[in-house]
Design an enzyme around this catalytic site. Structure first.
Site: not given
Length: 434
Positions: A211, A213, A219-220, A357, A360, A408
């Site tokens: 990803r 991002e 946490r990423h 989270e 998903s 996670r």
């Protein structure tokens, strides 16, 4: 190394060959001790200067910390030794010397900052408590695979180089593929759906996702590992059941099989396996509970995403793993099916730990015309996804699934401060090596 004995298996009365790293040496004058470490623990090697070959003693004492040694000798009982036994050597060989200046201290006596640890991961994993994290990670993944198999799911491997993104192009890493533009896949989503439409019916995958991002948070990650499930003839509630079962199975296996590792991480007394059914809150109930606390500056309204702060407030309120269901249709991807009787609500769900989270998922839109309409509503060209959409014209059953972040899950299970501690060689905005 042929004939090698692990230090934990060294038994008094045996002649052994042990091999490992020099943890420390203690020179007390006429006698000296060398502590040798391997993956199972440490053992004391006794060096009696007046009674042993001088060159051998010198070899042992001159070896710098973290040098690799092979020691042959006899195992004797010694109550004063750290493990109750010691090796009286007949031969010591330096297999691989270490520089006297180390970038970090594997004995843990001197703390190192996380960037230094990540730059020297090989040395970092010589610390038992760091090694413990990755032993637990391996056990977690083993248990997850077993749990999926018990739910009749077949393990698959989907491509990581793709022609189009799962959810559009903003979070993709482009690459050159024989002169054509391609991308690193951000999710196995579309491929696992295609497999749910095959005769495999229920499938799972544990693999990397990419990803682009530009996050820089604890946490990423930009390369993570996703635990994915997709099941034909499943609705969103059954998919949630599987997510809950897989999570519990991971905790149970770690509790049962990683007692020593949990002890090293000071978690043995506090480690709890989730019990009972995970609460399932609707999105609206989640908003109401957060708003009722009065802890946020802004009042949450329908259509708002839950910020990190809102997740934290709700997690404190609920205090255990839980689901948020019935998300607004507008905030979920095109492939998530809406409720037939309430089209403004989707079947999308998230599974949460009180900290963040984890999952998903949702039921997928399996009807061709509705799927195409969903693409168009989100500004995506269905033609670019023809390899995916055309299979929905050939008998695609109802199906549901989810993706869970492996790092996670491990991070929350072990209460780690930073997700980078849960992966060997993290990839983030600043880190492309090692």
């Amino acid at each position: 190394m042929h004939g090698r004995t692990y230090t934990a298996d060294a038994t008094p009365g045996e002649a052994v060959t042990v091999a490992g790293w020099v943890h420390e040496t203690r020179d007390l004058g006429g006698i000296a001790f060398l502590i040798l470490r391997d993956k199972t623990g440490k053992i004391q090697v006794k060096l009696e200067k007046d009674e042993m070959d001088e060159a051998m003693v010198e070899t042992g004492l001159d070896a710098h910390r973290e040098s690799v040694l092979k020691v042959e000798g006899d195992v004797k009982e010694e109550p004063r030794a750290p493990t109750g036994v010691e090796v009286v050597p007949t031969d010591i060989e330096v297999v691989a010397p270490a520089d006297p200046e180390l970038p970090l201290d594997p004995s843990g006596k001197v703390d190192a900052e996380l960037p230094t640890r990540l730059n020297n991961r090989t040395l970092d994993l010589r610390k038992p408590e760091v090694q413990a994290i990755f032993e637990i990670r391996a056990e977690l993944l083993r248990a997850v695979r077993d749990a999926f198999r018990s739910h009749d799911a077949t393990e698959i491997n989907t491509p990581k180089i793709v022609a189009t993104g799962t959810e559009g192009g903003t979070e993709l890493f482009p690459i050159s593929y024989f002169g054509e533009e391609a991308f690193m896949n951000q999710s196995p989503q579309l491929f696992k759906q295609l497999m749910a439409g095959s005769n495999l019916e229920r499938v799972f995958e544990i693999g990397p996702i990419f990803r682009a991002e530009e996050h820089n948070t604890p946490r990423h990650l930009n390369e993570a590992h996703s635990i994915d499930f997709e099941g034909a003839f499943c609705d969103h509630t059954e998919a949630m059941d599987v997510a809950e079962a897989v999570t519990k199975a991971a905790y149970e296996a770690v509790q049962e099989n990683c007692a020593d590792e949990l002890e090293l991480l000071d978690l043995a007394d506090d480690f709890e396996v989730p019990e009972g059914d995970f609460p399932r809150l609707s999105y609206q109930e989640a908003l109401d509970r957060v708003n009722a606390t009065g802890e946020l500056d802004d009042h949450l309204v329908w259509g708002d995403d839950l910020s990190t702060e809102a997740e934290h407030v709700l997690g404190q309120e609920v205090g255990e793993h839980y689901f948020i269901t019935d998300w607004p249709s507008e905030v979920k991807p095109f492939y998530i099916k809406d409720h037939d009787d309430e089209p403004d609500k989707s079947t999308g769900f998230d599974m949460m730990h009180p900290r963040m989270e984890l999952v998903s998922g949702g039921q997928r839109e399996h009807r061709y015309e509705e799927l195409i309409a969903g693409f168009e509503q989100q500004g995506l060209d269905p033609e670019e996804f023809d390899y995916y959409t055309k299979m929905f014209r050939y008998g695609m059953p109802p199906h549901a699934g989810w993706g869970m972040g492996a790092e996670r899950l491990l991070m929350t299970m072990l209460d780690l401060d930073n997700i980078r501690e849960a992966v060997l060689f993290p990839r983030d905005r600043q880190r492309l090596s090692p």
